[in-house]
Design an enzyme around this catalytic site. Structure first.
Site, PDB file in Angstrom:
ATOM      1  N   LYS A 156       0.734  -1.069   0.006  1.00  0.00           N
ATOM      2  CA  LYS A 156       0.017  -0.107   0.025  1.00  0.00           C
ATOM      3  C   LYS A 156       0.993   1.128   0.229  1.00  0.00           C
ATOM      4  CE  LYS A 156      -4.139   1.732   2.676  1.00  0.00           C
ATOM      5  NZ  LYS A 156      -5.172   1.482   3.735  1.00  0.00           N
ATOM      6  N   SER A 165      -9.826   1.301   2.834  1.00  0.00           N
ATOM      7  CA  SER A 165      -9.043   2.319   1.767  1.00  0.00           C
ATOM      8  C   SER A 165      -8.270   1.433   0.779  1.00  0.00           C
ATOM      9  CB  SER A 165      -8.477   3.032   3.055  1.00  0.00           C
ATOM     10  OG  SER A 165      -7.321   2.807   3.574  1.00  0.00           O
ATOM     11  N   SER A 199     -10.029  -1.179   7.007  1.00  0.00           N
ATOM     12  CA  SER A 199      -8.646  -0.570   6.014  1.00  0.00           C
ATOM     13  C   SER A 199      -8.502  -2.286   5.821  1.00  0.00           C
ATOM     14  CB  SER A 199      -8.006   0.429   5.964  1.00  0.00           C
ATOM     15  OG  SER A 199      -8.818   1.886   5.576  1.00  0.00           O
TER      16      SER A 199
END
Lengths: 488, 95
Positions: free
Chosen positions: A78, A153, A177
């Site tokens: 990420k 996310s 997330s």
């Protein structure tokens, strides 16, 4: 070329000599080539760096220097994890072009374990969102239906793993997330116990809630990845220095004799029928395997979301003060330092980040502090007390991971509160600091994945993985998305 | 409980330059969100707030020994403006 789609299988194939780390990299890059135009899972693929790492991994293995199960495995990160020499943006304009001078601890550990870093995945700006639509570089889409969101996310990481353009990925989980995008993409996602995975080099959103964790195809892969990244780190003052659970050892233990609680508050209004039915069927399955099922009530869960949307923005408003045009990233000129900072921040942050900074600033401001932030901390304490009471009766808890399956792109973009409700099942574990994970349990009538959440008390990863592995066996989830190929 | 917010004041505290239109949008959105957030007031009782760390880890310091830090030039290379080993900003004090 066609490659195994789990870390465990790829790891075996590497040692049998039936393929190389370079082949594995070719395989995931080929998938990325076929799917990125539709999914936009990655912000940046590091072709050169990954190639060098894969060749080094092959040379190492040939020389008999076996670094363990992640050796030669292509992993995605990420883009809120700092990578030395590789752009790290948090999907924000304010960090466009920033090259970190250091690796996050999890990144160093992956490199030491011989993993091949494929690239950086898309996210909601600064990890604030539940759909990966709040990225300054454009949204990601769901491999199961490219008109829908992959969740967020960590939606880019989840989409990459679901699509096979990485064999595993790291995400971060502040309110769900990792788990919610895992549920929406048919992957496994783990938020470990707070303090077990170093946050050094994770660009902070809400420091008392943030944890890094794996997103993978299988529960076993999640255990392999988790064991590679966790452990005490002196660079993170909240890092746990005691004994760690042995998650891999517990995968085959089954659930016979375990007491599993079903959370009453995480069902009912707002939950899709298909989700509730799939979870109920899985609970029955667990009972047939010898688990004792207990319905439990945690009244404080009803106000957990409200507390979260005060605590997380409050911490974010403080953490994001560092983005001020002085040390890194964007600067928009002004006559004075203060004017420069206000312009930089006004133009550099997107709408959701701005909204949360304002919300947090308000919640912490004079006259409102005790009624909002102070009371939210009391709710957090009440959630912990409720959980302590319940964990005296049960070993683990289960619920849906998300009240709904993947929703259409744009559906919740103009209604922040509706978007926030996506995290209603996942937030309590962050407020408590407890581990929780999502495991795919089936598809709805539209062919969209459904995830079940397994929660456990802090440092209870052994029992959590035990339940998750049984859920995975019972579900027999081996469906793979068919992603329409775009010519060109 | 409707929540009325002095959005210009909050934006100033947060060092965010916003247009009047943006301020109006955020003011109304924050009102809705804070109305939901105000449900925290429904909590019964006054539980004692202890460590926010679930494992109770607090007040950790490393040994007071000199260790390598980041390279100054490499760090400054990321800054919008730097000179002679310093970050450069517009005037912070009035003449």
């Amino acid at each position: 070329m066609s490659i195994p789609d789990t870390i465990a299988a790829a790891s075996r194939a590497l040692r049998e000599g039936s393929l190389t780390a370079a082949d594995l990299l070719d395989g995931v890059l080929e998938r990325a080539q076929m799917t990125e135009a539709q999914l936009h899972a990655y912000l940046n693929i590091d072709h050169d760096g990954a190639r060098v790492a894969a060749e080094a991994a092959d040379a190492d293995l040939a020389a008999g220097n076996d670094r363990g199960p992640l050796h030669g495995i292509p992993i995605a990160l990420k883009d809120n994890l700092c990578t030395r020499g590789m752009e790290t943006t948090c999907a924000s304009q304010i960090l466009a072009g920033w090259i970190p001078p250091y690796d996050a601890t999890v990144v160093s550990r992956l490199r030491e374990a011989g993993a091949v870093i494929v690239g950086k995945t898309n996210l909601d700006e600064f990890a604030m969102g539940s759909s990966t639509e709040n990225s300054a570089y454009g949204p990601s889409f769901n491999p199961w239906d490219i008109t829908r969101v992959p969740g967020g996310s960590s939606g880019g990481s989840a989409a990459a793993v679901a699509a096979g353009s990485a064999l595993g990925a790291l995400g971060s989980d502040t309110g769900g997330s990792i788990r919610q995008p895992a549920a929406l993409t048919g992957t496994v996602g783990v938020k470990p116990t707070y303090g077990t995975v170093s946050r050094y080099g994770l660009i902070a959103f809400a420091s008392s809630l943030d944890q890094i964790g794996p997103i993978t195809r299988t529960v076993e892969d999640a255990a392999l990845l988790l064991e590679a990244i966790w452990g005490h780190d002196p660079k993170d003052s909240t890092s746990y220095a005691g004994e760690y659970p042995q998650v891999r050892r517990s995968l085959d233990a089954g659930v016979d004799g375990l007491r599993i609680g079903v959370v009453k508050e995480l069902s009912g209004e707002g939950y899709e029928l298909a989700v509730e039915q799939a979870v109920a069927a899985m609970v029955e399955g667990l009972a047939r395997q010898g688990a004792e099922i207990v319905e439990v009530s945690l009244p404080s869960f009803e106000i957990a979301l409200s507390a979260y949307y005060l605590i997380a923005p409050a911490e974010a408003s403080s953490n994001l003060a560092r983005f001020d045009g002085v040390r890194y990233g964007l600067r928009v000129d002004g006559e004075t330092t203060e004017e420069m900072m206000a312009r930089t921040r006004g133009q550099g942050f997107g709408p959701e980040v701005t909204r949360r900074i304002l919300l947090g600033t308000y919640a912490l401001s004079a006259g409102y502090y005790d009624a909002f932030y102070g009371q939210a901390q009391r709710v957090r304490a009440a959630i912990r007390a409720d959980l302590a009471r319940v964990y005296a009766q049960v070993d683990a808890l289960v619920s849906p991971t998300s009240p709904t399956v993947a929703f259409p792109a744009g559906a919740r973009l103009d209604d922040p509160l509706a978007m926030y409700l996506s995290d209603i099942c996942t937030i309590p574990s962050n407020l408590a600091g407890d581990p929780a994970m999502s495991v795919p349990i089936g598809l709805d009538q539209l062919g969209l994945p459904i995830g079940m959440q397994v929660m456990a008390p802090s440092l209870g990863e052994e029992v959590m993985f035990r339940v998750a592995a049984e859920v995975e066996r019972l579900a027999g989830f081996d469906a793979r998305p068919e992603i329409p190929v775009v010519a060109g | 409980m409707p929540v009325d917010i002095d959005i210009a004041h909050v934006a100033r505290l947060a060092r965010l330059e916003l247009t009047p239109e943006e301020m109006e949008t955020y003011r109304s959105q924050l009102g809705v969100i804070l109305e939901h957030a105000a449900r925290v007031q429904a909590l019964e009782g006054e539980p004692e707030v202890g460590s926010v760390h679930g494992l109770g880890i607090e007040g950790v310091f490393r040994d007071d020994e000199v260790a390598a830090s980041l390279d100054r030039d490499e760090v400054l290379a990321a800054a919008p403006e730097s000179r002679d080993g310093f970050f450069v900003v517009p005037p912070a004090l009035e003449q």
